[in-house]
Every structure is written in structure tokens, then in C-alpha cells.
Design a protein around this motif. Structure first.
Motif, PDB file in Angstrom:
ATOM      1  N   UNK A  36      -9.478  34.497  76.916  1.00  0.00           N
ATOM      2  CA  UNK A  36     -10.913  34.708  77.011  1.00  0.00           C
ATOM      3  C   UNK A  36     -11.443  34.330  78.372  1.00  0.00           C
ATOM      4  N   UNK A  37     -12.748  34.427  78.514  1.00  0.00           N
ATOM      5  CA  UNK A  37     -13.413  34.086  79.771  1.00  0.00           C
ATOM      6  C   UNK A  37     -14.008  32.697  79.618  1.00  0.00           C
ATOM      7  N   UNK A  38     -13.558  31.767  80.444  1.00  0.00           N
ATOM      8  CA  UNK A  38     -14.041  30.397  80.344  1.00  0.00           C
ATOM      9  C   UNK A  38     -15.231  30.185  81.273  1.00  0.00           C
TER      10      UNK A  38
ATOM     11  N   UNK B  51     -11.726  42.522  77.763  1.00  0.00           N
ATOM     12  CA  UNK B  51     -12.105  42.156  79.128  1.00  0.00           C
ATOM     13  C   UNK B  51     -10.870  42.199  80.009  1.00  0.00           C
ATOM     14  N   UNK B  52     -11.097  42.240  81.313  1.00  0.00           N
ATOM     15  CA  UNK B  52      -9.947  42.286  82.227  1.00  0.00           C
ATOM     16  C   UNK B  52      -9.654  40.925  82.838  1.00  0.00           C
ATOM     17  N   UNK B  53     -10.701  40.151  83.096  1.00  0.00           N
ATOM     18  CA  UNK B  53     -10.523  38.896  83.830  1.00  0.00           C
ATOM     19  C   UNK B  53     -10.322  37.736  82.858  1.00  0.00           C
ATOM     20  N   UNK B  54      -9.307  37.791  82.041  1.00  0.00           N
ATOM     21  CA  UNK B  54      -9.190  36.745  81.035  1.00  0.00           C
ATOM     22  C   UNK B  54      -8.167  35.699  81.447  1.00  0.00           C
ATOM     23  N   UNK B  55      -8.388  34.509  80.929  1.00  0.00           N
ATOM     24  CA  UNK B  55      -7.448  33.421  81.169  1.00  0.00           C
ATOM     25  C   UNK B  55      -6.898  32.969  79.836  1.00  0.00           C
ATOM     26  N   UNK B 114     -12.525  18.971  75.720  1.00  0.00           N
ATOM     27  CA  UNK B 114     -12.575  19.905  74.600  1.00  0.00           C
ATOM     28  C   UNK B 114     -13.250  21.211  75.014  1.00  0.00           C
ATOM     29  N   UNK B 115     -12.578  22.300  74.718  1.00  0.00           N
ATOM     30  CA  UNK B 115     -13.174  23.611  74.960  1.00  0.00           C
ATOM     31  C   UNK B 115     -13.641  24.169  73.622  1.00  0.00           C
ATOM     32  N   UNK B 116     -14.804  24.778  73.623  1.00  0.00           N
ATOM     33  CA  UNK B 116     -15.265  25.450  72.416  1.00  0.00           C
ATOM     34  C   UNK B 116     -15.015  26.934  72.601  1.00  0.00           C
ATOM     35  N   UNK B 117     -14.195  27.482  71.742  1.00  0.00           N
ATOM     36  CA  UNK B 117     -13.899  28.904  71.848  1.00  0.00           C
ATOM     37  C   UNK B 117     -14.819  29.676  70.912  1.00  0.00           C
ATOM     38  N   UNK B 118     -15.555  30.607  71.482  1.00  0.00           N
ATOM     39  CA  UNK B 118     -16.448  31.427  70.677  1.00  0.00           C
ATOM     40  C   UNK B 118     -15.739  32.727  70.336  1.00  0.00           C
ATOM     41  N   UNK B 143     -18.064  23.099  77.960  1.00  0.00           N
ATOM     42  CA  UNK B 143     -16.979  24.003  78.325  1.00  0.00           C
ATOM     43  C   UNK B 143     -16.777  25.008  77.195  1.00  0.00           C
ATOM     44  N   UNK B 144     -17.058  26.255  77.475  1.00  0.00           N
ATOM     45  CA  UNK B 144     -16.898  27.244  76.425  1.00  0.00           C
ATOM     46  C   UNK B 144     -15.999  28.372  76.904  1.00  0.00           C
ATOM     47  N   UNK B 145     -15.503  29.099  75.938  1.00  0.00           N
ATOM     48  CA  UNK B 145     -14.625  30.225  76.236  1.00  0.00           C
ATOM     49  C   UNK B 145     -15.048  31.392  75.359  1.00  0.00           C
TER      50      UNK B 145
END
Lengths: 191, 156
Positions: A36-38, B51-55, B114-118, B143-145
């Protein structure tokens, strides 16, 4: 006593047991990696806090409820957004049509570099679809990544994502900071 | 090597399968090590955007998930977009509490990471996502994703 034989254990069903376990794991697990995009959210704003930013430093990106895009007052296609952002954020010294430029000391490099003061301001409607929002975020990320790659190639001769040295990564991050500001949501039902 | 000599009766000997369990066990261990358990059952339909720019999200133990989408069982719960936390439906007001509980589950040192992934369905309207983001800001989970799949080919 030496003659006494140990009966052989029938191992034929062992394979079946192992198979069952294997199938259980195959069913209950997922292989996909999370991608995802962070992004970092800004801390909540205090009241009466108004940061003044000069008009020329801001690229206003608006997305309405029909998923249409407007950049600095002009309609734009999503495919053009990336190039527009790259163009906007690239350093243009002494050009009043582009954001201000400041000379910043980059510790990691030990020299001064020109850094754009530009900010991308993203504002969306409550009715914008999530798909469109992600496309816009993606285009912005693509623009910043391209510029970081460019800078990294100029300075170190390789792409940004190939950099291993933390100092070098920090240096590039300082020269091209990701400055995306998301507007505070307004509670006005605009139509 | 008398075993391989053809006997007069031409009967094929029994295949030795005693090593078969070992092979299967190796497969099993491979799967056990490489995959992670599915944490929750989805109660909402999630069709992630592309998306293209993903990590990649590193350190799955430091990620907490928020799912947003229309309910899977539309006959029972309708078709309005709902939020799911930890395997059950929740409301906006539950998010801050959720963040606090998630934080308490982690060790002191990891709390800031902690990252919150949406995980949001792509046809969701941004209104609810904005509300969730506001709640996360209030709770201090910055920090969200935005979860997204890799786009198959480059657009243009």
C-alpha cells in the motif's frame, strides 16, 4: 531375548496425516503480502493556528464528488497530474511563476543545496470515491519518487530505491521532502 | 541389486512409500514458515484499489487493520458502508478505543511504530475515510497505510 522382534509400525497412513495437516494450512493461510501507500497524518491542529503560506508555493489539487480533478483552478486529467507536480516542485530559481527556492545546508553532503518551498495541497470532497483518491495519491507519490530518483542519480549515480547508505537516503529526503498537505475537512455540505 | 531383477512371474514389486511422509512434512513445514495465519474473517467486502507506487508493509506484528466496505451479508446488514475492527462491526466512536487497545498489546518500545493499515473497498466514498483519519489523528495513530494492490501494467 535377542530373538524378540519389535513389530514394525505401519507407516503407510503417516502420509495421509501429513497431507491433512498440509491441506489445513493451505486453506487457513494467506500468501499475499500487504502492500500500500504509506503516509503520515499530521497531528491534530490547535485552534487559532493558521500557518500562512504564500500563494505561489501551493499547488492546489481538488477532487470533487464526480471524481473530477482541478489543479490550480484548471481542470486536469489524472494522467497529467504527475508531470504537473514534477514541473511544479522542480527548482526554478528566480521564476515568480514557480514556488520559492531556499538554500539549505545538507549536513549529509556537507554543502548547500537548493530546495523548493512548494507544497501540494490535496483537498477532496466527501463524495469522492476512494479509488480516485488513491489514484491521486499514487500520482503524487509517483511524482515525488521520480524527483527523488532524479536527484539520487545526479548525486550518487543510482536510483533512489537502490540506495543502501542511510546518510545518502537522508540527504535525498532532505532535498526532496514529500510535502503533501491534506486540507482540514470542512463540515460544509457543498453542492 | 536383486530387487531390480525381473522375476519369472513379471510381477512389479511394491513401491517403497516409507519416505513419502517425509516429503509431505517438508512441504508442510515450508508452508508453515512462509505464510501467516489469516487474522480475521472479513465481514465487509473489500475490493482493494490499484496503485503503482506501493511499498511492502514490513513487520506484520506492528500493523493493525481497519476494514471498510459494504457488508458481506447484505441481506442481514444492508448495503451501507460499514467499519470492521477485529472481526466485528464498529462505529467511528470505537476507533480511538481500538487504537488504545492495539497500543497496549504491543511492547513499550514498539508503540510508536504501529502502522494502521486501511483496507478500504475501492467504491467507498471518501467521507467515511476522512472521518476515520480524523479519529486516528485524535488517537495519535499518525502512521497509516492505504492498502492497495499492484497495478498490472503501467498506465498511459
Amino acid at each position: 531375548m535377542a530373538k524378540r522382534q519389535v513389530p514394525e509400525i505401519n507407516a503407510g497412513t503417516m502420509a495421509d496425516i501429513a497431507f491433512l495437516l498440509l491441506i489445513f494450512f493451505l486453506v487457513t493461510t494467506t500468501m499475499d503480502v500487504d502492500t500500500g501507500i504509506t503516509r503520515m497524518l499530521p497531528p491534530p491542529v490547535q485552534k487559532n493556528e493558521n500557518i500562512k503560506v504564500k500563494e505561489r508555493n501551493v499547488l492546489k489539487v481538488l477532487v470533487n464528488s464526480h471524481d473530477m480533478l482541478m489543479v490550480n483552478g484548471k481542470r486536469m486529467d489524472i494522467n497529467e497530474l504527475k508531470n504537473k507536480v514534477v514541473d511544479f516542485m522542480t527548482v526554478h530559481p528566480n521564476n515568480p511563476n514557480y514556488p520559492e527556492v531556499e538554500e539549505k545546508m545538507i549536513k549529509e553532503l556537507g554543502k548547500k543545496m537548493l530546495v523548493s518551498k512548494g507544497i501540494v495541497s490535496l483537498k477532496n470532497d466527501r463524495g469522492t470515491s476512494y479509488k480516485m483518491y488513491i489514484s491521486v495519491q499514487d500520482a503524487l507519490a509517483a511524482a515525488f519518487n521520480e524527483m527523488r530518483n532524479q536527484t539520487s542519480r545526479n548525486l550518487f549515480g543510482m536510483d533512489y530505491h537502490l540506495l543502501v547508505n542511510k546518510q545518502k537516503i537522508k540527504a535525498v529526503n532532505k532535498i526532496i521532502p514529500i510535502r503533501i498537505s491534506e486540507a482540514e475537512p470542512e463540515n460544509i455540505e457543498a453542492k | 541389486m536383486s530387487r531390480f531383477k525381473l522375476k519369472k512371474g513379471r510381477s512389479l514389486g511394491v513401491i517403497n512409500t516409507s519416505s513419502l511422509p517425509d516429503i509431505i512434512f517438508i512441504l508442510l513445514f515450508f508452508f508453515m514458515v512462509t505464510v501467516t495465519m489469516r487474522e480475521v474473517t472479513y465481514k465487509v467486502k473489500i475490493n482493494l484499489p490499484e496503485a503503482t507506487q506501493i511499498q511492502k508493509l514490513e513487520k506484520k506484528s506492528l500493523v493493525s487493520y481497519i476494514y471498510v466496505g459494504p457488508p458481506e451479508n447484505s441481506r442481514l446488514y444492508g448495503t451501507n458502508t460499514r467499519i470492521q475492527l477485529n472481526g466485528q462491526f464498529a462505529t467511528l466512536g470505537d476507533i480511538q478505543e481500538f487504537v488504545v487497545t492495539q497500543r497496549q498489546q504491543r511492547s513499550e518500545a514498539d508503540r510508536q511504530k504501529i502502522t494502521t493499515s486501511l483496507k478500504v473497498n475501492k467504491d467507498t466514498r471518501m467521507g467515511i475515510v476522512t472521518d476515520i483519519k480524523q479519529q486516528l489523528r485524535k488517537a495519535g495513530a499518525f502512521k497509516i497505510n492505504y492498502s492497495a494492490h499492484k497495478k498490472a501494467k503501467i498506465k498511459r
